[in-house]
Design a protein around this motif. Sequence first.
Motif, short mmCIF file in Angstrom:
data_model
loop_
_atom_site.label_atom_id
_atom_site.label_comp_id
_atom_site.label_asym_id
_atom_site.label_seq_id
_atom_site.Cartn_x
_atom_site.Cartn_y
_atom_site.Cartn_z
N LEU A 286 0.83 -1.20 0.00
CA LEU A 286 0.00 0.00 0.00
C LEU A 286 0.87 1.25 0.00
O LEU A 286 0.53 2.25 -0.66
N ARG A 287 1.96 1.22 0.72
CA ARG A 287 2.89 2.35 0.69
C ARG A 287 3.51 2.53 -0.70
O ARG A 287 3.68 3.65 -1.18
N SER A 288 3.83 1.42 -1.34
CA SER A 288 4.36 1.49 -2.71
C SER A 288 3.32 2.05 -3.67
O SER A 288 3.64 2.84 -4.57
N LEU A 289 2.07 1.63 -3.47
CA LEU A 289 0.99 2.15 -4.31
C LEU A 289 0.82 3.66 -4.10
O LEU A 289 0.61 4.40 -5.06
N ALA A 290 0.90 4.09 -2.86
CA ALA A 290 0.76 5.52 -2.56
C ALA A 290 1.89 6.33 -3.18
O ALA A 290 1.67 7.41 -3.75
#
Length: 349
Positions: A286-290
């Motif tokens: 999710l951090r990578s997506l953000a």
Amino acid sequence: MGNTTSCCVSSSPKHRRSNHSRLEPYRPEPELSREDTGCNLQHISDRENIDDLPIEHNPSDHPRASTIFLSKSQTDVREKRKSLYINHFTHISENKHHPGPVRRKYSSCSTIFLDDSTVSQPNLKYTIKCVALAIYYHIKNRDVDRRMLLDIFDEKLHPLSKSEVPADYDKYDPEQKQIYRFVRTLFSAAQLTAECAIVTLVYLERLLTYAEIDICPANWKRIVLGAILLASKVWDDQAVWNVDYCQILKDITVEDMNELERKFLELLQFNINVPSSVYAKYYFDLRSLAEANNLSFPLEPLSRDRAQKLEAISRLCDDKYKDLRKLAKKRSVSADNLTMVRWCPAIIS
């Protein structure tokens, strides 16, 4: 003492050899099957190993499998990066003497920028935004060919409000803001935590994998509602009751919520376990997506008070695992391998 007989008479080696020679040769008994013994329990060697399962089909179970939402977002992310790259050089060529403001903060030798989100205590607002973005990519890049709509998730058959469902309710994809408002309303009213949002996404992808369905404009609200309902009961100690969700969504009945929960569990095959490794994988994805979508977590300079707290936590963990490191050290080391692990404390000034 004068008796010549004794109970402790030792035979000679010759007698012992003759006794062994009269014994029948050893014949191993045939192994009995589980049917013969009447035991139908599965042997541990026959059980299915998680490492033997196809990794690409079990992202919510296998910690090494890539998440579905991250793979679905790759196409759009590449296009966004290409457009940003073109716009960046266009802006530089047009404004050589007036460069634009720097949007991203970078750490330096004098200043360290950190966000307040960790894997154990994620930021609630930005975690919900990331989960809404992941659901958005699920809907946008769904597999239309294998589109199957279960009745329990069909919003036309089970509406969440008394207002009439539009005839084209299944034609147009919802925007990310619409998904975010729906999820944020439930989390705010039920006072759920950010960890519950990550578990919600795990259950959502597990449902899509197990039931072999896709999330689409016609069913996304009820699928998300069922995942939040189940995640709140599994994760939080003081779970929200189904009747409490009826207070949030005024027009839904308790019977409908019970049936939604029951069907969701059946499609998950009652597998509600979320290993810590899977949870951590979803958090960092999710951090990578953000980061790929310019949805960065708020950064703040590292203050002296926070640096002291981090140093105290580091010292506490170091003391906790000091005994384990002592046990792991070898008492003697071969001259062929004199390389040893050295533990150096981090210094924050």
